[in-house]
Design an enzyme around this catalytic site. Sequence first.
Site, short mmCIF file in Angstrom:
data_model
loop_
_atom_site.label_atom_id
_atom_site.label_comp_id
_atom_site.label_asym_id
_atom_site.label_seq_id
_atom_site.Cartn_x
_atom_site.Cartn_y
_atom_site.Cartn_z
N THR A 66 0.85 -1.17 0.00
CA THR A 66 0.00 0.00 0.00
C THR A 66 0.90 1.23 0.00
OG1 THR A 66 -1.90 1.04 1.09
CG2 THR A 66 -0.25 0.05 2.53
N LYS A 70 3.85 1.47 -3.70
CA LYS A 70 3.40 0.83 -4.93
C LYS A 70 4.31 1.10 -6.12
CE LYS A 70 -1.49 0.57 -3.65
NZ LYS A 70 -2.89 0.86 -4.07
N ASN A 91 0.74 -3.50 -6.41
CA ASN A 91 0.19 -3.69 -5.06
C ASN A 91 0.30 -5.15 -4.62
OD1 ASN A 91 -1.92 -4.88 -6.60
ND2 ASN A 91 -3.41 -4.34 -5.02
#
Length: 277
Positions: A66, A70, A91
Site C-alpha cells: 500500500t 506501490k 500492489n
Amino acid sequence: MRSTEPRRAAVLGSPIAHSLSPALHRAAYAELGLDHWSYDRFEVDEAALPGFVEGLDPSWAGLSLTMPLKRAIIPLLDAVSDTASSVEAVNTVVCTEDGRRVGDNTDIPGMIAALRERGVEKVESAAVLGAGATASSALAALAEICTGPVTAYVRSRERGAEMRAWGERLGVDVRIADWAEGERALCAPLVIATTPAGTTDGLATAVPETPGTLFDVLYEPWPTALASAWSIREGAVIGGLDLLVHQAVLQVEQMTGCVPAPLAAMRHAGEAALAAR
C-alpha cells in the site's frame, strides 16, 4: 499433495496499522484450510523497503503493498505484469518457487470486478473525482468498461496534465475540469471518487434526483457524506470495502494457487473488522 511447510505473506506500508488486509487474508486461509499460512502487517517506508525485500526467505509466498510503496517496489522486482506497468503501480508481489519476485496490480481488475458485481458492465461516460494514484487505476479500469469520455475533476493544472497523460497512455478520452465544477460530475452515469476522507463532503447536497452509480474508494469512515446522500436518492453505491475485498481475492489466488478464493468469507471478515473499530 499440498505442502504443509509454513508459508508467510504480509502487507507493507506506512502508515499500516489501519489496514484491513490481515483480516481478509487470514479469513481466506481459514476458509481454505491453510493452517500453515500466516499473514501480518509491517510498517515499512520507502527507505526501509529494499532491506525488507532483501531479507525475504523461501517461506515467503507474497506481499501486499500500500502507500507509499506501490511504485518504490518496482525496481526491486524480477518481473512486472502488463497491468501493473500500465499505471506504474504494484500492489501485489508473488514470490515464486524459483526465487523470483513478480509484481502485479490487482486494484484494477478488483475495481472492474466490484463494478460488475453491482451490474455495471459498460458505461457511455464517467467522471473521476481526484487525480492521485487511485485515479490512475480508475482510468485503467474505465479503459475496459467505458465507451466514451471520462471527465477528471482536479485541483491544479499539473494534476490535470498528469490525468490527461495517463488517459493517452491507457487509451481513454480524458477531459479535464476544475474541482470547483465538481457538482457537474454527479450527473455522470458512473462517478468514481478517489479522494481522501472529507474531500467530497461538500458535494453531498448536489446529488441529482436520479443518480447513476457512485464508486467511492473509501472504506473508513463509511459511509461518506456523499455515499449517504447517494443512497437516499436510491442510487447504486459501491464502497472501498468492495474494492479491497475484490483485489484481496485476486491476491489470495495468486499467492496460494487456490482458485476461487472465498469472497463471501473475506467480505464478512472485513465488515466485522470495521464494525469492531
